[in-house]
Design a protein around this motif. Structure first.
Motif, PDB file in Angstrom:
ATOM      1  N   ALA A  73      -4.228  11.463 -15.284  1.00 59.91           N
ATOM      2  CA  ALA A  73      -3.422  10.973 -14.367  1.00 59.91           C
ATOM      3  C   ALA A  73      -3.961  10.825 -12.995  1.00 59.91           C
ATOM      4  O   ALA A  73      -4.239   9.445 -12.328  1.00 59.91           O
ATOM      5  N   THR A  74      -5.971  11.269 -12.944  1.00 59.66           N
ATOM      6  CA  THR A  74      -6.343  10.388 -12.037  1.00 59.66           C
ATOM      7  C   THR A  74      -7.210   9.489 -12.618  1.00 59.66           C
ATOM      8  O   THR A  74      -7.562   8.459 -11.717  1.00 59.66           O
ATOM      9  N   MET A 115      -0.006   6.368 -20.020  1.00 58.16           N
ATOM     10  CA  MET A 115       1.236   6.985 -19.796  1.00 58.16           C
ATOM     11  C   MET A 115       1.388   7.641 -21.236  1.00 58.16           C
ATOM     12  O   MET A 115       1.932   8.857 -21.363  1.00 58.16           O
ATOM     13  N   LYS A 135      -4.844   7.069 -14.029  1.00 60.02           N
ATOM     14  CA  LYS A 135      -3.897   6.089 -13.503  1.00 60.02           C
ATOM     15  C   LYS A 135      -4.120   5.768 -12.171  1.00 60.02           C
ATOM     16  O   LYS A 135      -3.644   4.416 -11.121  1.00 60.02           O
ATOM     17  N   ALA A 136      -4.640   7.138 -10.880  1.00 58.86           N
ATOM     18  CA  ALA A 136      -4.151   7.479 -10.365  1.00 58.86           C
ATOM     19  C   ALA A 136      -5.813   5.792  -9.483  1.00 58.86           C
ATOM     20  O   ALA A 136      -4.784   5.064  -8.846  1.00 58.86           O
ATOM     21  N   VAL A 147       2.373  10.075 -10.018  1.00 58.98           N
ATOM     22  CA  VAL A 147       1.907   9.667 -11.143  1.00 58.98           C
ATOM     23  C   VAL A 147       1.223  11.037 -11.670  1.00 58.98           C
ATOM     24  O   VAL A 147       1.452  11.460 -12.743  1.00 58.98           O
ATOM     25  N   PHE A 148       1.183  11.999 -10.228  1.00 55.09           N
ATOM     26  CA  PHE A 148       0.812  13.291 -10.668  1.00 55.09           C
ATOM     27  C   PHE A 148       1.895  14.440 -10.743  1.00 55.09           C
ATOM     28  O   PHE A 148       1.231  15.085 -11.429  1.00 55.09           O
ATOM     29  N   PHE A 201      -0.522  -3.550 -15.492  1.00 57.46           N
ATOM     30  CA  PHE A 201      -0.072  -3.239 -15.449  1.00 57.46           C
ATOM     31  C   PHE A 201       0.333  -2.451 -16.974  1.00 57.46           C
ATOM     32  O   PHE A 201       0.864  -1.296 -17.635  1.00 57.46           O
ATOM     33  N   LEU A 209      -1.275   0.677 -17.342  1.00 58.24           N
ATOM     34  CA  LEU A 209      -1.240   1.970 -17.056  1.00 58.24           C
ATOM     35  C   LEU A 209       0.062   2.415 -18.315  1.00 58.24           C
ATOM     36  O   LEU A 209      -0.345   3.693 -18.383  1.00 58.24           O
ATOM     37  N   LEU A 210       0.349   1.555 -18.908  1.00 63.03           N
ATOM     38  CA  LEU A 210       1.499   1.782 -19.981  1.00 63.03           C
ATOM     39  C   LEU A 210       0.781   2.991 -20.873  1.00 63.03           C
ATOM     40  O   LEU A 210       1.312   4.283 -21.610  1.00 63.03           O
ATOM     41  N   ILE A 218      -4.404   2.034 -10.091  1.00 61.43           N
ATOM     42  CA  ILE A 218      -3.729   1.592  -9.110  1.00 61.43           C
ATOM     43  C   ILE A 218      -4.388   1.353  -8.038  1.00 61.43           C
ATOM     44  O   ILE A 218      -3.986   0.357  -7.129  1.00 61.43           O
ATOM     45  N   LEU A 219      -5.166   2.137  -7.703  1.00 58.58           N
ATOM     46  CA  LEU A 219      -6.154   1.903  -6.314  1.00 58.58           C
ATOM     47  C   LEU A 219      -6.485   1.090  -5.962  1.00 58.58           C
ATOM     48  O   LEU A 219      -7.443   0.257  -5.150  1.00 58.58           O
ATOM     49  N   ILE A 264       0.865   6.875  -6.919  1.00 61.33           N
ATOM     50  CA  ILE A 264       0.474   7.167  -7.413  1.00 61.33           C
ATOM     51  C   ILE A 264       1.022   8.588  -7.402  1.00 61.33           C
ATOM     52  O   ILE A 264       0.417   9.434  -8.323  1.00 61.33           O
ATOM     53  N   ALA A 309      -4.881  16.334 -18.941  1.00 62.45           N
ATOM     54  CA  ALA A 309      -3.498  16.074 -18.064  1.00 62.45           C
ATOM     55  C   ALA A 309      -3.842  15.519 -16.551  1.00 62.45           C
ATOM     56  O   ALA A 309      -3.522  14.343 -16.026  1.00 62.45           O
ATOM     57  N   MET A 310      -4.798  16.119 -15.675  1.00 62.64           N
ATOM     58  CA  MET A 310      -4.859  15.788 -15.056  1.00 62.64           C
ATOM     59  C   MET A 310      -6.247  14.508 -14.958  1.00 62.64           C
ATOM     60  O   MET A 310      -5.982  13.836 -13.755  1.00 62.64           O
ATOM     61  N   LEU A 317       1.189  -1.233  -0.086  1.00 66.05           N
ATOM     62  CA  LEU A 317      -0.161   0.224  -0.280  1.00 66.05           C
ATOM     63  C   LEU A 317       0.772   1.089  -0.039  1.00 66.05           C
ATOM     64  O   LEU A 317       0.534   2.196  -1.253  1.00 66.05           O
ATOM     65  N   HIS A 328       2.064   1.487  -3.531  1.00 66.94           N
ATOM     66  CA  HIS A 328       1.993   2.591  -4.493  1.00 66.94           C
ATOM     67  C   HIS A 328       1.403   3.726  -4.180  1.00 66.94           C
ATOM     68  O   HIS A 328       1.303   4.437  -5.232  1.00 66.94           O
ATOM     69  N   PHE A 362      -3.758  -3.043  -7.701  1.00 65.46           N
ATOM     70  CA  PHE A 362      -2.817  -2.941  -6.989  1.00 65.46           C
ATOM     71  C   PHE A 362      -3.175  -2.709  -5.880  1.00 65.46           C
ATOM     72  O   PHE A 362      -2.225  -4.043  -5.443  1.00 65.46           O
ATOM     73  N   MET A 363      -3.588  -1.698  -5.099  1.00 61.83           N
ATOM     74  CA  MET A 363      -3.650  -1.393  -3.957  1.00 61.83           C
ATOM     75  C   MET A 363      -5.031  -2.728  -3.222  1.00 61.83           C
ATOM     76  O   MET A 363      -5.258  -2.816  -1.775  1.00 61.83           O
TER      77      MET A 363
END
Lengths: 282, 105
Positions: free
Chosen positions: B51-52, B28, B54-55, A268-269, B21, B24-25, B58-59, A265, B47-48, A258, A261, B62-63
């Motif tokens: 990015a959001t 990117m 991608k986040a 990433v921003f 993954f 995500l690439l 991941i959240l 993140i 852009a934001m 956690l 990651h 991956f998390m």
């Protein structure tokens, strides 16, 4: 081994292996203050999320400062950002995303109880994190050579490739020598013409310097988090290799994941904010 | 799911990890491409947004938030709610005093 407060119902009992068997030993140890392993794991995960919430605010403050200053000094920020290498930043982003993948695979290995695979993936995660830090070092050294470090050797000579002006009148105002006693600040101009004039005034590179102050603080703070992350992953790697944690340390590895990651993140921003948004003049 | 379970026993397959993954690439690459095109005032929101995205990926994956107890959802969402409050109210303050002239400049 049953406690006097054995409140969990026996409907669960047939799912749990009995004490003394290898299957029992392979499970994470249940500490006595928790009712069951689910609650134990949940409390660890929520604790890490509470910490990550504070970290979001930590970086959020710097990001807010960047947003405000970028809006105020938009042209200088574009000039300043042109000194950064999009290629190195992009490479770093790919490296970090890859490290998130290897971290997720490590978590998976710990859940499946595969210790060797777990150690391998944790080592890969550390390796990719170190590559990221190495590239950051290259970038910062380059910035130092170009006299872009505020407080040390900052000397502003405009963006690479020459200055960009919105109009000839703006170029004239910018060419006028700057008064060293007057610093540009927040202005409430009456008209748009006044604003443009005020903004075009030369300032000895102080507005561009603001970009680099924020750049070094944001990437520096992120770098510190990376170093701590690599250290924690290293400790987990060592402990996993020694088989120190019960049940392959699934909860511990997941909590480490956690944190890792989250650091990804943040980057990433950071990458679009610092490197990419500033390619075109607004 | 049992309310005291951290998450259901869902273990993500290797393929699922690799797919996330890959996406995500792709995002990117997309964000770099979008940055090279001059989008004017839309540049920052685009852009934001990427990015959001991608986040969020991941959240959720991956998390493991997607497979988690609702309390975990609450904690992770709360983190970003406070950040949103910080940024939006501060910007309201600046904009209402006309201390910024962002759009179109």
């Amino acid at each position: 081994m049953s406690t006097s407060i054995a409140t969990h119902d026996h409907a669960h009992a047939h799912e749990q292996p009995s004490p003394g068997t290898p299957e029992y030993d392979a499970q994470p140890l249940l500490l006595h203050q928790f009712a069951d392993r689910g609650q134990q794991k949940l409390s660890s995960i929520l604790a890490m999320w509470a910490f990550l919430a504070t970290e979001v605010m930590f970086f959020g403050g710097l990001i807010l400062a960047f947003i405000i200053y970028r809006a105020l000094y938009h042209k200088d920020f574009v000039d300043a950002a042109r000194h950064l290498s999009i290629a190195w930043g992009g490479f770093n982003t790919v490296v970090l995303l890859g490290s998130s993948l290897t971290m997720a695979m490590a978590v998976r290995a710990s859940q499946l109880g595969e210790r060797k695979q777990l150690v391998r993936y944790l080592i890969m995660t550390m390796g990719l994190g170190t590559i990221f830090l190495g590239v950051k070092g290259i970038e910062w050294t380059t910035d130092y050579k170009h006299h872009l470090v505020p407080g040390f050797n900052f000397h502003w000579e405009g963006p690479p490739g020459g200055a960009h002006h919105d109009s000839p009148a703006a170029a004239e105002v910018a060419a006028a020598p700057a008064d060293p006693l007057e610093t540009p600040g927040l202005v409430n101009p009456e008209t748009e013409a006044d604003y443009n004039k005020e903004y075009a005034r030369a300032d000895n590179g102080q507005r561009a310097q603001m970009f680099f102050v924020l750049y070094f603080f944001m990437t520096g703070l992120h770098g510190i988090h990376m170093i701590i992350g690599i250290g924690v992953v290293g400790v987990m790697c060592w402990l996993s290799w020694r088989g120190w944690m019960s049940g392959c340390g699934a909860t511990q590895i997941e909590v480490t994941g956690l944190y890792w990651h989250f650091v990804d993140i943040v980057w990433v921003f950071l990458y679009p904010l610092l490197y990419l948004i500033n390619i075109h003049y607004p | 799911m049992n309310t005291t379970e951290a998450h259901d026993q869902h273990i993500m397959s290797v393929r699922a990890n690799l797919m996330v993954f890959g996406i995500l690439l792709g995002l990117m690459a997309l964000t770099v491409l979008m940055a090279l095109i001059d989008l004017g005032p839309l540049g920052v929101p685009v852009a934001m947004a990427i990015a959001t995205a991608k986040a969020v990926l991941i959240l959720l994956y991956f998390m493991h938030v997607k497979f988690s107890n609702p309390l975990v959802w609450l904690f992770s969402a709360a983190a970003f709610v406070w950040l949103f409050v910080l940024v939006s109210i501060t910007l309201c303050d600046y904009l209402s005093r006309d201390w910024l002239t962002i759009l179109g400049k």
